[in-house]
Scaffold this active site. Structure first.
Site, PDB file in Angstrom:
ATOM      1  N   LEU A  25       0.991  -1.498   0.066  1.00 16.94           N
ATOM      2  CA  LEU A  25       0.116   0.264  -0.099  1.00 16.94           C
ATOM      3  C   LEU A  25       0.776   0.993  -0.031  1.00 16.94           C
ATOM      4  O   LEU A  25       1.641   1.416   0.581  1.00 16.94           O
ATOM      5  CB  LEU A  25      -1.096   0.161   1.378  1.00 16.94           C
ATOM      6  N   ASP A  26       0.604   2.317  -0.801  1.00 20.51           N
ATOM      7  CA  ASP A  26       1.249   3.275  -0.994  1.00 20.51           C
ATOM      8  C   ASP A  26       0.940   3.981   0.319  1.00 20.51           C
ATOM      9  O   ASP A  26       0.370   4.048   0.674  1.00 20.51           O
ATOM     10  CB  ASP A  26       1.119   4.455  -1.937  1.00 20.51           C
ATOM     11  N   PRO A  27       2.483   4.426   1.063  1.00 23.86           N
ATOM     12  CA  PRO A  27       1.709   5.797   2.172  1.00 23.86           C
ATOM     13  C   PRO A  27       0.857   6.822   2.392  1.00 23.86           C
ATOM     14  O   PRO A  27       0.887   6.952   3.026  1.00 23.86           O
ATOM     15  CB  PRO A  27       3.228   6.461   1.896  1.00 23.86           C
TER      16      PRO A  27
ATOM     17  N   ALA B 286      -1.788   5.626   1.399  1.00 23.79           N
ATOM     18  CA  ALA B 286      -3.046   5.024   1.208  1.00 23.79           C
ATOM     19  C   ALA B 286      -3.081   4.683   2.610  1.00 23.79           C
ATOM     20  O   ALA B 286      -2.291   4.310   3.052  1.00 23.79           O
ATOM     21  CB  ALA B 286      -2.850   3.871  -0.015  1.00 23.79           C
TER      22      ALA B 286
ATOM     23  N   ARG C  27      -4.345   4.268  -9.216  1.00 18.51           N
ATOM     24  CA  ARG C  27      -3.748   4.890  -9.742  1.00 18.51           C
ATOM     25  C   ARG C  27      -3.902   5.114 -11.516  1.00 18.51           C
ATOM     26  O   ARG C  27      -3.636   6.366 -11.865  1.00 18.51           O
ATOM     27  CB  ARG C  27      -2.108   5.529  -9.488  1.00 18.51           C
TER      28      ARG C  27
END
Length: 309
Positions: free
Chosen positions: A48-50, A52, A182
């Site tokens: 998970l991206d930071p 998110a 994204r």
């Protein structure tokens, strides 16, 4: 001859379904959980991206052997796309690369959804973990390089418009492995002629784990206040999910204690009876409710491929 180094930490095993907060990286989250649980091994099933938040399944100990089965599962995200700007990272972190004063109507947005449902082709973002000539795309992008990332086929099972505001639209998507939300935002904006980027992203489901299994990081950190080490670790262990639950989408076989012993030694066991499964490329076996092995069923026997302690 030197003795083999003893692993640091406890041989604790199981899954923790973390509710990851925003501005906290997945690798950082795994390290924190490994430290909290004093675990020998830890890994996660899907970055998970930071920026998110939401579900980050973390495997401890033997459960790390089941990570690929969770990685392959369906996922559900809730996300917001802000219109008018395309960004280098396709989310809030990146620099603005294109702008537009155009804003899409709700009708135009709804008309777009069928095109992005089912099997679709998408190009992953420049800032992604895709490997290009042995290097991560995000490393090349950070060095200022623009690389050609091959398109890939992904599956969107469901795409729902949840709400529309002046400069933003909220969606929910249920998708298969390898889908970049994204990239969806980027492509929506381009097709609608207004540009767009992800401004909110939350993962609520990673098969087979439901949203109600998530544990907020703050709840785990709060247990650090328990001074007694054994009491603290016991309280943390209450949040763990049995390793076998990660395999609930596979066929299941219950074996005897004698069969379990054979499987742990790497030997196949014969399956008898009218209800014995005929053939499965992958299945898992338990004894007394405890996971013993993942293997293959064929020619009247279960052959182990991975065994568990």
């Amino acid at each position: 001859m030197s003795k083999p180094r003893k692993p640091k930490g406890r041989p604790v095993s199981g899954w923790l379904i973390l509710d990851k907060p925003v501005d906290f990286g997945s690798t950082e989250a795994v390290s924190k959980i490994k430290w909290l649980f004093n675990a020998q091994k830890a890994g996660h099933a899907g970055t998970l991206d930071p920026l998110a938040s939401g579900m980050l399944p973390i495997a401890l100990g033997d459960a790390t052997k089941t990570v690929p089965y969770v990685m392959d599962g369906r996922k559900i995200y809730e996300f917001a796309v802000t219109w008018g700007e395309e960004r280098s990272t396709d989310d809030l972190e990146g620099e603005v690369t294109a702008t537009s004063d155009t804003r899409p109507t709700e009708q135009a947005i709804r008309g777009l959804l069928p095109k992005y449902t089912g099997l679709i082709t998408q190009i992953p973002p420049q800032f992604s973990a895709i490997k290009i000539a042995g290097e991560r795309a995000y490393d090349l992008a950070r060095d200022g390089e623009t690389v050609e990332i091959p398109s890939r086929e992904v599956e969107i099972f469901r795409l729902t418009l949840l709400g529309v505001a002046a400069d933003k639209a909220h969606f929910e998507v249920e998708c298969g492995k390898g889908t970049y939300v994204r990239a969806l935002a980027r492509d929506f904006g381009r097709e609608l002629g207004c540009y767009g980027h992800i401004s909110e992203l939350r993962r609520t489901f990673v098969a087979p784990f439901a949203e109600d299994r998530m544990v907020p990081l703050a709840d785990l950190v709060a247990l650090e206040q328990i001074e007694d080490r054994d009491e603290r670790l016991a309280a943390l262990d209450e949040f763990l999910i049995d390793t076998a639950e990660a395999l609930s989408n596979l066929p299941h076989l219950s074996v005897t204690d004698d069969q379990a012993h054979r499987l742990k030694m790497g030997n196949p066991v014969i399956l008898r009876g009218r209800d014995a499964p005929v053939a499965e490329t992958e299945a898992y076996a338990t004894a007394r409710g405890k996971l013993i092995a993942i293997g293959e069923i064929g020619q009247g026997e279960f052959r182990p491929k991975r065994v568990f302690g």
